[in-house]
Design a protein around this motif. Sequence first.
Motif, short mmCIF file in Angstrom:
data_model
loop_
_atom_site.label_atom_id
_atom_site.label_comp_id
_atom_site.label_asym_id
_atom_site.label_seq_id
_atom_site.Cartn_x
_atom_site.Cartn_y
_atom_site.Cartn_z
N ARG A 69 61.60 45.20 32.71
CA ARG A 69 62.16 44.56 31.51
C ARG A 69 63.67 44.57 31.75
O ARG A 69 64.28 45.63 31.80
N THR A 122 49.93 38.77 29.97
CA THR A 122 50.21 40.01 29.25
C THR A 122 48.90 40.52 28.66
O THR A 122 48.08 39.71 28.19
N ILE A 123 48.74 41.83 28.65
CA ILE A 123 47.49 42.36 28.08
C ILE A 123 47.45 42.14 26.57
O ILE A 123 46.38 42.17 25.97
N ASP A 124 48.61 41.92 25.94
CA ASP A 124 48.67 41.87 24.47
C ASP A 124 48.03 40.63 23.85
O ASP A 124 47.67 40.65 22.68
N MET A 166 46.52 49.70 23.10
CA MET A 166 47.79 48.97 23.22
C MET A 166 47.71 47.62 22.50
O MET A 166 46.69 47.29 21.89
N GLY A 167 48.76 46.85 22.60
CA GLY A 167 48.79 45.52 21.96
C GLY A 167 50.14 45.22 21.35
O GLY A 167 50.34 44.15 20.81
N ARG A 168 51.04 46.21 21.41
CA ARG A 168 52.37 46.09 20.80
C ARG A 168 52.25 45.74 19.32
O ARG A 168 51.95 46.60 18.53
N GLU A 219 48.26 50.35 18.40
CA GLU A 219 49.48 51.17 18.51
C GLU A 219 50.57 50.67 17.56
O GLU A 219 50.47 49.56 17.02
N TYR A 246 48.01 53.62 29.35
CA TYR A 246 48.24 52.71 30.48
C TYR A 246 47.02 52.40 31.34
O TYR A 246 47.10 51.52 32.18
N ARG A 249 46.37 48.89 31.17
CA ARG A 249 47.25 47.94 31.86
C ARG A 249 47.10 48.01 33.39
O ARG A 249 47.20 47.00 34.08
O1 F6P Z 1 53.37 44.38 26.63
C1 F6P Z 1 52.44 45.16 27.26
C2 F6P Z 1 52.49 46.58 26.78
O2 F6P Z 1 51.58 47.32 27.55
C3 F6P Z 1 52.24 46.78 25.29
O3 F6P Z 1 50.87 46.73 24.98
C4 F6P Z 1 52.87 48.12 25.09
O4 F6P Z 1 53.29 48.27 23.74
C5 F6P Z 1 54.07 48.07 26.00
O5 F6P Z 1 53.77 47.12 26.99
C6 F6P Z 1 54.41 49.37 26.68
O6 F6P Z 1 55.59 49.16 27.36
P1 F6P Z 1 56.21 50.15 28.41
O7 F6P Z 1 55.50 49.96 29.70
O8 F6P Z 1 57.64 49.74 28.49
O9 F6P Z 1 56.01 51.54 27.89
#
Ligand code: F6P
Length: 296
Positions: A69, A122-124, A166-168, A219, A246, A249
């Motif tokens: 990021r 993206t997994i979201d 997850m899912g933001r 989450e 994770y 992911r």
């Molecule tokens: O955007 C994908 C994601 O895995 C979200 O589901 C989660 O909230 C976020 O990334 C976690 O991010 P990081 O890897 O920066 O902790």
Amino acid sequence: MNIGILTSGGDAPGMNAFISKFVCLNNKDKIIAFKFGYQGLVDNNTIKLDKTFVSNSSHLGGSVIKSSRCSEFMTKKGLEKALNNIKVNKISILIILGGEGTLKGAKELSKNGVNVIFVPSTIDNDLSCTQRTLGFDSAVNAAVDAVEKIKQTMLSLNRIFICEVMGRHCSDIATDTFFATDSTCLITEKSNYNFKNLISNLKEAIEKGEESPSIIIRENILDIFKLAKEIQNELDIETRACRIGYVQRGCQPSVIDRILARKFAIFATDLIVQKQFNKALCYTNGIVEAKNILEV
Ligand code: F6P
């Protein structure tokens, strides 16, 4: 022709499957990966991709070309550096894989004259332009697998359990996991959560014979460990909370994601042949299509 490629933001299962197929389909061109996403574009951190580099990677989660990021890219100076490195590397087309934040960056590059093709990954599953993003199906499968394993141990002890997925800010992983595991309660931003109702739903489930009621929660809604204590105090039944995290992911891409990655790679290659740029790939009702990147 030089084609650039990068993966940005949280990695998604299926990114490697896309990269691998895309490299094989375009092996007459020079494919240059910018490592660590937009950061690699800013720093000119590149690696040449060929069939050998991508071989035996399509079944793996993560991104073989790394991701990050990158806040620097969002600055004026960062964007200027990125645009300069695109020139330096004589990039004719840039393939960008990622989610919501990545799409913003892709639009910015497109506005600045770069020929971009965006691949929703993206997994979201939180991009409105597409019904399905690459990685989502794998993440749901991983979450379902984890919930089922947790359920076996919880059932042995007749405990209530909470699984956070997850899912933001998007409830898709939570909702599909809830239905697939036939769980007892679902908490998302859409479910109007309230503790009293949750307790009465759990009580009702127990009265109907459920030995180990389960709660699936997205989450970023509430503190699941605090909630577990509150439920335990209220019902006097051992309650455990667990963040699946994770594994959703980093898992291997599912069959559905591998096939979607393949379709996206073939579609992106066709767009290049047709010289159709500044497009976002989308998947609607089983069909891959391309939408104008500035309109999605
Ligand atoms: O955007 C994908 C994601 O895995 C979200 O589901 C989660 O909230 C976020 O990334 C976690 O991010 P990081 O890897 O920066 O902790």
